[in-house]
Design an enzyme around this catalytic site. Structure first.
Site, mmCIF file in Angstrom:
data_model
loop_
_atom_site.group_PDB
_atom_site.id
_atom_site.type_symbol
_atom_site.label_atom_id
_atom_site.label_comp_id
_atom_site.label_asym_id
_atom_site.label_seq_id
_atom_site.Cartn_x
_atom_site.Cartn_y
_atom_site.Cartn_z
ATOM 1 C CE1 TYR A 82 -4.263 1.323 0.608
ATOM 2 C CE2 TYR A 82 -3.487 2.214 2.698
ATOM 3 C CZ TYR A 82 -4.466 2.115 1.729
ATOM 4 O OH TYR A 82 -5.649 2.801 1.893
ATOM 5 N NE ARG A 137 -8.544 6.835 8.856
ATOM 6 C CZ ARG A 137 -8.539 5.735 8.077
ATOM 7 N NH1 ARG A 137 -9.421 4.792 8.268
ATOM 8 N NH2 ARG A 137 -7.623 5.599 7.137
ATOM 9 C CG ASP A 144 -4.850 -6.316 -5.911
ATOM 10 O OD1 ASP A 144 -5.248 -7.488 -5.941
ATOM 11 O OD2 ASP A 144 -4.826 -5.628 -4.864
ATOM 12 N NE ARG A 204 -11.763 -0.485 -5.101
ATOM 13 C CZ ARG A 204 -10.481 -0.592 -4.818
ATOM 14 N NH1 ARG A 204 -10.091 -1.187 -3.684
ATOM 15 N NH2 ARG A 204 -9.564 -0.123 -5.639
ATOM 16 C CE1 TYR A 254 -13.033 -1.365 5.609
ATOM 17 C CE2 TYR A 254 -10.718 -1.267 6.200
ATOM 18 C CZ TYR A 254 -11.953 -0.676 6.131
ATOM 19 O OH TYR A 254 -12.120 0.604 6.588
ATOM 20 C CB THR A 301 -3.640 1.559 -5.898
ATOM 21 O OG1 THR A 301 -4.471 0.438 -5.616
ATOM 22 C CG2 THR A 301 -4.226 2.363 -7.030
HETATM 23 CA CA CA Z 1 -3.863 -3.706 -4.104
#
Ligand code: CA
Length: 460
Positions: free
Chosen positions: A149, A163, A256, A260, A267, A383
């Protein structure tokens, strides 16, 4: 007088080198003789399918396995010839420096100005096949896949959805965030990807309705760069960040795919699971570190006020040249666009140079607790999104419009397509195409080829 060093001193990167494969000499080609990315493909022989090693050159693939077996690639280095006889590049993967030794041998065979090249021309029809007619395999057999990430721009935009006041969690600038992905569902470019089914949260306005199990409604891609491990480390033995590139074979493109809606419900608290493991597409070509040498760049400077990473993640050489300046693009072609003969539409364009963590830092962090990396392991960057809105590497970010004055997320802004269609997330029949290339004055442009995948309807 000092001797020249670095990429300018490497004769295999000389921009003047030409190949007898004419298409490789086109300045726009992804695969000039200075690149020679590794791939694997299906060769039909005696009615049977065999896995062969290949190297891309121009718009062709060289059948390395066939040439090695026929003795057409001659060299004094017996180890190199042996290395070319194992499938999935096993003979190159675990041997330190082997990719660098194979490179000049293959290059001699493909050069326009060598005796070997002159002989090679004569076996041209057997040695070459068009990329467009080749059935590719995974370039190496990937046993372990990890997803990071590492783009602070991606992490900030995605974090702001949940957030808005405090998008980055307190650990982000100290530790490269990652999770263990799934290697069994890695597929090579061109393989169709079926829309997954999964559990989804009850609607926000009907929390008592309970979750549902249905085909994914928010299917997305993630543009990533994959680092392929060449030489592993023993379990329990860390890798110094200054040594990390000795463990790296090269880079490829990764999509990847992400569900969503499934991700949102599942998650927390352990991270993504079924939202990510239904498919991950990799490009057929591994661009080696040797070919990428001219395109190394400094790691991005951390903004003032950001913490310095802990000592085990810091190395002067990595700060100076740990980045890779790779231009990356994502394109889409819907079924309707294809039917009307329209070109794919570019959705984003950015560079890999803006990543917050370097590839070396990802690799070092991965091994720092004692985890053994193995030849062929794939470490994906996460990403790749840059600072500009047009460089956002997934639809989740591209269609995001922030929060309104009432503190609620604004409706997503769909992307307009030339057919009059719109997309907020992917529809069945959409094809996602990722590309990457590197340019620098004084060197030949090189590219990564394509990482393609078309969405198939969910199973009924
Ligand atoms: Ca990914």
């Amino acid at each position: 007088m000092s001797t020249p060093s670095g990429p300018a001193a490497d004769p295999t990167l000389d921009p003047a080198l030409q190949s007898w494969v004419e298409s490789a000499n086109d300045p726009a080609s992804d695969f000039p003789i200075q690149n020679l990315p590794l791939c694997g493909f299906v060769a039909e022989r005696d009615g049977h399918a065999h896995a062969h090693l290949g190297v891309a050159i121009g718009d062709q693939v060289v059948d390395v396995s066939m040439l090695a077996e026929a003795g057409a690639i001659a060299d004094d280095d017996e180890e190199v010839l042996d290395a070319l006889s194992d499938p999935f590049w096993y003979g190159v993967l675990g041997v330190p420096g082997m990719a660098g030794r194979v490179r000049p041998v293959l290059q001699r065979f493909l050069r326009a100005d060598t005796a070997a090249g002159q002989r090679a021309r004569r076996v041209r029809s057997k040695a070459l096949r068009p990329i467009s007619e080749t059935r590719f395999l995974e370039p190496v057999h990937v046993f372990n896949y990890t997803d990071f990430y590492a783009s602070v721009h991606h992490a900030t935009t995605v974090g702001s959805m949940f957030r808005p006041e405090n998008p980055l969690l307190p650990n982000y600038k100290h530790i490269p965030i990652g999770y263990h992905g799934r290697a069994s569902s890695l597929v090579v470019s061109g393989t169709p990807v079926r829309r997954p089914w999964g559990q989804q949260a009850p609607p926000d306005n009907e929390p008592e309705a309970g979750p549902s199990f249905a085909p994914c409604r928010m299917l997305d891609y993630e543009l990533e760069v994959g680092a392929v491990i060449g030489v592993g480390n023993r379990m329990g033995e860390p890798i110094a960040v200054g040594e990390a590139h000795r463990h790296l074979l090269g880079l490829c493109l990764v999509n990847d795919w992400s569900a969503r809606d499934i991700q949102k419900w599942e998650y927390q608290p352990l991270g993504p699971f079924l939202a990510k493991n239904f498919a991950t597409t990799i490009s057929p070509f591994i661009v080696t570190l040797e070919a990428l040498a001219p395109f190394r760049c400094p790691a991005p400077a951390r903004p003032k006020g950001d913490p310095c990473p802990l000592a085990y993640l810091v190395d002067e050489g990595d700060q100076a040249a740990g980045g890779f300046d790779i231009t990356l693009e994502v394109l889409i072609r819907t079924e309707k666009m294809a039917a009307q003969g329209l070109d794919a539409l570019r959705l984003s364009r950015g560079s890999f140079r803006h990543m917050y963590w370097t590839v070396a830092q990802l690799l070092t962090h991965h091994a720092s607790g004692g985890c053994n990396l193995q030849p062929g392991d794939l470490l994906a960057s996460g990403t790749v999104s840059g600072p500009e809105p047009e460089s956002r590497g997934c639809l989740l970010e591209l269609t995001w419009q922030g929060h309104g004055p009432d503190g609620k997320p604004r409706p997503r802004k769909p992307i307009d397509l030339p057919t009059g269609e719109t997309r907020t997330f992917l529809a069945d029949g959409d094809e996602v195409i990722m590309r990457g290339h590197c340019v620098r004055d004084g060197f030949r442009r090189i590219g990564f080829g394509e990482c393609r995948g078309k969405v198939e309807p969910a199973r009924t």
